[in-house]
Design an enzyme around this catalytic site. Sequence first.
Site, PDB file in Angstrom:
ATOM      1  N   GLU A 170       0.838  -1.211   0.000  1.00  0.00           N
ATOM      2  CA  GLU A 170       0.000   0.000   0.000  1.00  0.00           C
ATOM      3  C   GLU A 170       0.869   1.256   0.000  1.00  0.00           C
ATOM      4  OE1 GLU A 170      -3.922  -1.064   2.239  1.00  0.00           O
ATOM      5  OE2 GLU A 170      -2.288  -1.406   3.632  1.00  0.00           O
ATOM      6  N   CYS A 213     -11.627   0.692   6.305  1.00  0.00           N
ATOM      7  CA  CYS A 213     -11.134   2.006   6.703  1.00  0.00           C
ATOM      8  C   CYS A 213     -11.734   3.130   5.870  1.00  0.00           C
ATOM      9  CB  CYS A 213      -9.614   2.042   6.628  1.00  0.00           C
ATOM     10  SG  CYS A 213      -8.934   1.441   5.073  1.00  0.00           S
TER      11      CYS A 213
END
Length: 633
Positions: A303, A396
């Site tokens: 990420e 998230c």
Amino acid sequence: MSDIKHGPVVPTPGALGVLRPLPADAVRLTPGGLLGGWQARTVAATLPHCVASLEARGNLDNLRRVNGDTDAGFRGYWFADTDVHKTLEAAFWSGARPAFAAEAAALLEKAQDADGYLNSYYQDPERRDRQWTELHFSHEMYTAGHLIQAAVAAARSAPGDAVAQQVVSVARRFADLLVQRYGDSPQTDGHPEVETALAELYRVTGHRPYLDLAARLLDNRGHGTLGEGRFGAAYFQDHLPLRATTEVTGHVVRQLYLLAGAVDVAVETRDEALLATVEQLWDSALDSRTYLTGGQGSRHRDEAYGDAYELPPDRAYAETCAAIASFQLAWRLLLATGRAGYADEMERVLHNAIAAGTAVDGTAFFYSTPLQRRTGHDSGDENAPGHRLDWYDCACCPPNLARLMASLHTYAATGDDGGLQLHLYGAGEFSSGGRRVEVATRYPWDEQITVTVTGTTADPWRLSLRVPAWCTDVRLTVNGTPAPARAQGGYLRLHRIWHPGDEVVLTLAMPARLVAAHPRVDAVRGAAALVRGPIVYCLEHADMPADGTLFEDWELDATAPVAVAHHGSGLAPVTLRVRVRARTAQDRPLYRDLRTGGSTAATATVSAIPYFLWANREPGPMRVWIPLAAPED
Ligand SMILES: [Zn+2]
């Protein structure tokens, strides 16, 4: 605490800074505008959807489990509580869903340990002995940070409210525990977030130990306390002390949350060197590691930011949370410096990467925001689906979108001693002191922004209007009379004695533009993107001819004019009409001798739609970067 309501990021009076946020109740976005529409949709659809998902996915049960009110097993990731905290934050910013806020506050208060600890994963009897022992991985301070940010929202949005005070009390007990445990410690958390939260809690409470801990946690980074982990120390920005870094690196959301905390600490401690470090890191991201949409991060594996210019459109990770973090960081830098470039970036990332995160109905979301989806895309990975999902195992992004959009009105304008500054253009009302304006506009679909003074002081003051860097043709009238439209530092600054009813009309010409990337962005060499104003456009399969041509075989005829088409209804208020040509690529082998061969198989004029609106029709391919058609053979 004062009775004036505020949004996120309110530096104290002694802090470094050029611009001041306006009180939250001094700004209002009109639901009919694009920004106000997003905010209204968040309250009407996204927030209720988040609340329902917290129930359906077990996040609330995880807390009830700690309280002995259910024997359901723990569900979700070890930071699942943060989805509750972020949704609670959104509820406070919006003033909506008071029943959820009350229930969540009661659950959190009951679940909190006597010493202030609160994390339903690590409060499991089988995991209690692991508390605070795996900081590189545990997200314990990260989770505390989101609880604290919910409390900051509570304190600023609902001063005097009993539920708000309950959340503030819970968060302070946890923050006090952090100060007690880590106030003299060399350790830090693997996932930054608590730094900005603690600095904000200091702003709300005036309790200096919170700010001191935030500063300490920043300075504890880069000394190897987190180990190498799975991806190396740079993954969590622990490879170098922050003040010694010159380039963004590692996990993007961690990097950007860390920098947001660094700005908060820098301005509150008047640390200009730290602020300069953050500005340099920001430049390193914007110069070579940011997508045209404002998204950041090309590596799925960790990420993370990739190498400089490593910006593949189809393998863009560009997490929605990273785009939100970029927006939040840019806002902090704008307040600190007053530089228009930060507001320009807020506009770009908001209208493209962030806006793409949510479906038009407000109840489905992207985690990653790629700039290309291929025909036959493998949607098996939830981080790279071909369409928005209604929730994620790692959820998230959806509640992050909710908390940002719920507070969006507070990011549009600022004040200073000399006047009022408009940064993001949306229909609404903005006031600073006795200075009040009403903004009427269909921006960014229309070019015209009408600002009417509805309240003023007797003294002259300065109305500042941002001129985006993309705009090269600016026109201005004041009470119907053309006026010079020379921007200084990215703003038109109109200084005069204002009267109620005075009307300023700003016109930001928005021709369709073809954009090329820096030649080092190899992945999009020989391709162009379509942009109008702040909006990035894309081709989507639903708008292409149904003649059997593979979507990927269409190329852009850049010699043909691009027409701007306005629509009264439909998915996109403005589309761009472009000429495309298909080559006979499907007959070619994967590799061939270099030649310019291939002949035109088909031509068509098709509509490009705003990128953020893609994937609201039947699933299928999309692309922002369109290969440029070679000259005819
Ligand atoms: Zn996310």
